[in-house]
Design a protein around this motif. Structure first.
Motif, mmCIF file in Angstrom:
data_model
loop_
_atom_site.group_PDB
_atom_site.id
_atom_site.type_symbol
_atom_site.label_atom_id
_atom_site.label_comp_id
_atom_site.label_asym_id
_atom_site.label_seq_id
_atom_site.Cartn_x
_atom_site.Cartn_y
_atom_site.Cartn_z
ATOM 1 N N VAL A 75 0.862 -1.178 0.000
ATOM 2 C CA VAL A 75 0.000 0.000 0.000
ATOM 3 C C VAL A 75 0.897 1.227 0.000
ATOM 4 C CG1 VAL A 75 -1.804 1.285 1.172
ATOM 5 C CG2 VAL A 75 -1.781 -1.221 1.290
ATOM 6 N N GLY A 76 0.761 2.066 -1.024
ATOM 7 C CA GLY A 76 1.591 3.261 -1.086
ATOM 8 C C GLY A 76 1.611 3.837 -2.480
ATOM 9 N N ASP A 77 2.065 5.070 -2.552
ATOM 10 C CA ASP A 77 2.130 5.757 -3.845
ATOM 11 C C ASP A 77 3.435 5.508 -4.585
ATOM 12 O OD1 ASP A 77 -0.357 6.847 -3.291
ATOM 13 O OD2 ASP A 77 0.507 8.619 -2.302
ATOM 14 N N SER A 78 4.411 4.938 -3.928
ATOM 15 C CA SER A 78 5.707 4.661 -4.551
ATOM 16 C C SER A 78 6.134 3.246 -4.201
ATOM 17 C CB SER A 78 6.763 5.666 -4.071
ATOM 18 O OG SER A 78 6.976 5.538 -2.674
ATOM 19 N N LEU A 79 7.178 2.764 -4.911
ATOM 20 C CA LEU A 79 7.680 1.422 -4.637
ATOM 21 C C LEU A 79 8.257 1.324 -3.238
ATOM 22 C CD1 LEU A 79 9.385 0.544 -8.046
ATOM 23 C CD2 LEU A 79 7.177 -0.227 -7.183
ATOM 24 N N VAL A 80 8.914 2.390 -2.805
ATOM 25 C CA VAL A 80 9.480 2.379 -1.456
ATOM 26 C C VAL A 80 8.367 2.302 -0.420
ATOM 27 C CG1 VAL A 80 10.839 3.686 0.207
ATOM 28 C CG2 VAL A 80 11.538 3.633 -2.186
ATOM 29 N N THR A 82 5.362 1.129 -0.870
ATOM 30 C CA THR A 82 4.730 -0.182 -0.979
ATOM 31 C C THR A 82 5.513 -1.232 -0.208
ATOM 32 O OG1 THR A 82 3.793 0.356 -3.139
ATOM 33 C CG2 THR A 82 4.040 -1.970 -2.598
ATOM 34 N N ASP A 83 6.826 -1.262 -0.413
ATOM 35 C CA ASP A 83 7.651 -2.269 0.257
ATOM 36 C C ASP A 83 7.678 -2.049 1.770
ATOM 37 O OD1 ASP A 83 8.131 -3.279 -2.211
ATOM 38 O OD2 ASP A 83 10.137 -2.428 -2.425
ATOM 39 N N ARG A 84 7.654 -0.789 2.194
ATOM 40 C CA ARG A 84 7.651 -0.518 3.632
ATOM 41 C C ARG A 84 6.331 -0.962 4.271
ATOM 42 N NH1 ARG A 84 9.952 5.330 5.121
ATOM 43 N NH2 ARG A 84 9.757 4.347 7.180
ATOM 44 N N SER A 85 5.231 -0.827 3.536
ATOM 45 C CA SER A 85 3.951 -1.289 4.079
ATOM 46 C C SER A 85 3.931 -2.811 4.221
ATOM 47 C CB SER A 85 2.799 -0.820 3.189
ATOM 48 O OG SER A 85 2.847 -1.457 1.925
ATOM 49 N N VAL A 86 4.541 -3.506 3.244
ATOM 50 C CA VAL A 86 4.637 -4.964 3.342
ATOM 51 C C VAL A 86 5.478 -5.356 4.546
ATOM 52 C CG1 VAL A 86 5.520 -7.034 2.212
ATOM 53 C CG2 VAL A 86 4.269 -5.329 0.882
ATOM 54 N N ALA A 87 6.583 -4.635 4.763
ATOM 55 C CA ALA A 87 7.436 -4.923 5.911
ATOM 56 C C ALA A 87 6.689 -4.716 7.223
ATOM 57 C CB ALA A 87 8.679 -4.035 5.860
ATOM 58 N N VAL A 104 6.901 -18.547 1.138
ATOM 59 C CA VAL A 104 6.377 -17.431 0.362
ATOM 60 C C VAL A 104 5.710 -17.975 -0.897
ATOM 61 C CG1 VAL A 104 6.923 -15.256 -0.773
ATOM 62 C CG2 VAL A 104 8.215 -15.963 1.248
ATOM 63 N N VAL A 105 4.500 -17.525 -1.163
ATOM 64 C CA VAL A 105 3.747 -17.924 -2.354
ATOM 65 C C VAL A 105 3.560 -16.677 -3.213
ATOM 66 C CG1 VAL A 105 1.669 -19.006 -3.243
ATOM 67 C CG2 VAL A 105 2.581 -19.702 -1.013
ATOM 68 N N ILE A 106 4.001 -16.738 -4.466
ATOM 69 C CA ILE A 106 3.927 -15.587 -5.364
ATOM 70 C C ILE A 106 3.401 -16.057 -6.716
ATOM 71 C CG2 ILE A 106 5.785 -14.273 -4.271
ATOM 72 C CD1 ILE A 106 7.676 -15.357 -6.349
ATOM 73 N N ASP A 107 2.916 -15.097 -7.521
ATOM 74 C CA ASP A 107 2.401 -15.444 -8.837
ATOM 75 C C ASP A 107 2.954 -14.544 -9.938
ATOM 76 O OD1 ASP A 107 1.131 -13.111 -8.191
ATOM 77 O OD2 ASP A 107 -0.865 -13.757 -8.827
ATOM 78 N N SER A 108 3.970 -13.725 -9.643
ATOM 79 C CA SER A 108 4.523 -12.848 -10.668
ATOM 80 C C SER A 108 5.948 -12.479 -10.298
ATOM 81 C CB SER A 108 3.673 -11.578 -10.823
ATOM 82 O OG SER A 108 3.767 -10.773 -9.669
ATOM 83 N N ALA A 109 6.665 -11.983 -11.311
ATOM 84 C CA ALA A 109 8.042 -11.537 -11.068
ATOM 85 C C ALA A 109 8.074 -10.310 -10.169
ATOM 86 C CB ALA A 109 8.725 -11.236 -12.410
ATOM 87 N N GLN A 110 7.030 -9.479 -10.236
ATOM 88 C CA GLN A 110 6.982 -8.288 -9.391
ATOM 89 C C GLN A 110 6.870 -8.663 -7.921
ATOM 90 O OE1 GLN A 110 3.633 -5.784 -10.182
ATOM 91 N NE2 GLN A 110 4.346 -4.112 -8.882
ATOM 92 N N ASP A 111 6.043 -9.671 -7.620
ATOM 93 C CA ASP A 111 5.895 -10.095 -6.236
ATOM 94 C C ASP A 111 7.177 -10.712 -5.688
ATOM 95 O OD1 ASP A 111 3.299 -9.235 -6.379
ATOM 96 O OD2 ASP A 111 2.470 -11.220 -6.813
ATOM 97 N N GLU A 112 8.009 -11.252 -6.568
ATOM 98 C CA GLU A 112 9.230 -11.913 -6.114
ATOM 99 C C GLU A 112 10.218 -10.924 -5.495
ATOM 100 O OE1 GLU A 112 12.174 -15.466 -7.757
ATOM 101 O OE2 GLU A 112 10.701 -14.502 -9.066
ATOM 102 N N ARG A 113 10.067 -9.650 -5.796
ATOM 103 C CA ARG A 113 10.950 -8.646 -5.205
ATOM 104 C C ARG A 113 10.706 -8.467 -3.708
ATOM 105 N NH1 ARG A 113 13.420 -5.622 -9.272
ATOM 106 N NH2 ARG A 113 12.566 -5.955 -11.355
ATOM 107 N N ILE A 114 9.607 -9.000 -3.199
ATOM 108 C CA ILE A 114 9.307 -8.907 -1.770
ATOM 109 C C ILE A 114 10.047 -9.978 -0.982
ATOM 110 C CG2 ILE A 114 7.410 -8.941 -0.086
ATOM 111 C CD1 ILE A 114 7.390 -6.526 -1.838
#
Length: 369
Positions: A75-80, A82-87, A104-114
């Protein structure tokens, strides 16, 4: 031991479509979330990701392991942001359930960055990548292309030469025909491979800086390198003139004659460059190391031996006349070869002797200190 089975949604599609705030944890909550997301968008691959998370959690429980299934999203307006909200969501789950590891269960390359974010908080036992069976080949190709295009070095190494080749191909085909076009493209590919394989780009990137440092530090080798380059050009020029004037179609004779005429100048160029390096070493340090001191002798010895062998073969082909000594005596080809080879060996042994003597004197100085 409690394992977190976490479904990662970096783009936060699950939260928007289901109208819920993440994280969502617990078997019943995630099971209900599957229905909400599936009804909102049946074609969304997140449905498969949620179902896979439930399946993994069920299998762990069947093996008598404690498992907590959860969903986190960015959740966020930027990638930083977004990643901080996941953390932050992961920290909340860890504090709430006292977790020891994660799957960890993912379905895309974008999610793999988490994945690194999860790994920084919990040991990851597995990363489960969900790929819809009907789109398996397309999804795999997408992952590969995304990874390839994300690497700047690979793009510049592969795509740029390929683009240049494709631009030149129509011109070469229309002007010179398919054979010349294929030969030119093969040469371009070979040049690119050699350029990267020999790390010429790295050498060129540091060449200007090295030259500037050498000039500022007053190194003698800068001048000797320039002189050596001029002598090498003279040698190549004289060798080319000799090959142009000879009346023969034999390639090996042309190569031998070119080597015979150019070797003295090339050896002199190498000798000049190595002498400058020796002087730099002598000025910058208290003494000379054995490799630097032996280098001029080795260069001169190799030049004499190469000159002798090329002269011998050319004399056998009647390209060169017999060598005449100052007293008027003519030498046979084998005598000529012997003189040059012996001279090369003498110079080489002289270099070894001088190097050994300098090494002994250095060792004596160290022992006295």
């Amino acid at each position: 031991m409690s394992t977190l089975v976490v479904c990662v949604d970096r783009s936060n599609d699950i939260s928007r479509k289901a109208g819920l705030e993440l994280p969502v944890a617990g078997w019943e909550a995630v099971h209900a979330l599957v229905t909400d997301v599936g009804l909102a968008d049946p074609e969304d691959s997140s449905v498969n990701c949620l179902l896979e998370s439930l399946r993994v959690a069920r299998d762990l429980r069947d093996e008598q392991e404690e498992a907590v299934v959860a969903v986190v999203g960015g959740v966020g307006d930027s990638l930083v942001g977004t990643d901080r909200s996941v953390a932050a969501q992961l920290d909340d789950l860890i504090e709430r359930y006292d977790l020891d590891s994660a799957i960890v269960v993912i379905d895309s390359a974008q999610d793999e960055r988490i994945v690194p974010i999860v790994e920084s908080r919990l040991p990851i036992h597995s990363v489960d990548r969900v790929v819809v069976r009907q789109a398996h080949d397309i999804e795999s190709t997408y992952y590969l292309l995304k990874q390839f295009l994300g690497d700047e070095e690979l793009r510049s190494t592969v795509l740029v030469p390929l683009g240049i080749g494709l631009l030149l191909l129509p011109l070469l085909l229309t002007q010179f025909g398919p054979q010349v076009a294929l030969a030119a493209l093969a040469s371009l590919l070979g040049a690119v491979l050699l350029y990267k394989g020999l790390a010429i780009d790295d050498r060129l990137a540091t060449a200007v800086e090295r030259a500037r440092d050498a000039l500022y530090s007053g190194q003698v080798s800068i001048v000797t390198y320039v002189v050596a380059a001029g002598l090498a050009l003279v040698g190549v020029f004289l060798g080319a003139l000799a090959v142009r004037d000879i009346q023969t179609d034999a390639t090996y004779i042309r190569v031998l004659l070119f080597s015979y005429r150019s070797v003295p100048w090339l050896a002199l160029a190498a000798l000049t460059a190595s002498t400058g390096r020796v002087l730099d070493e002598f000025i910058q340090s208290d003494g000379l190391s054995a490799p630097y001191l032996n280098l001029p002798f080795g260069v001169l010895a190799v030049g004499l031996v190469v000159r002798g062998f090329t002269g011998y073969f050319l004399e056998q082909e009647s390209i060169l006349g017999h060598l005449q000594l100052p007293n008027g005596v003519f030498l046979s080809p084998i005598e000529r070869l012997a003189i040059f080879v012996v001279s090369g060996l003498v110079v080489s042994l002289l270099g070894v002797s001088v190097t050994a003597r300098m090494r002994d004197e250095t060792l004596d100085d160290v022992a006295e200190q």
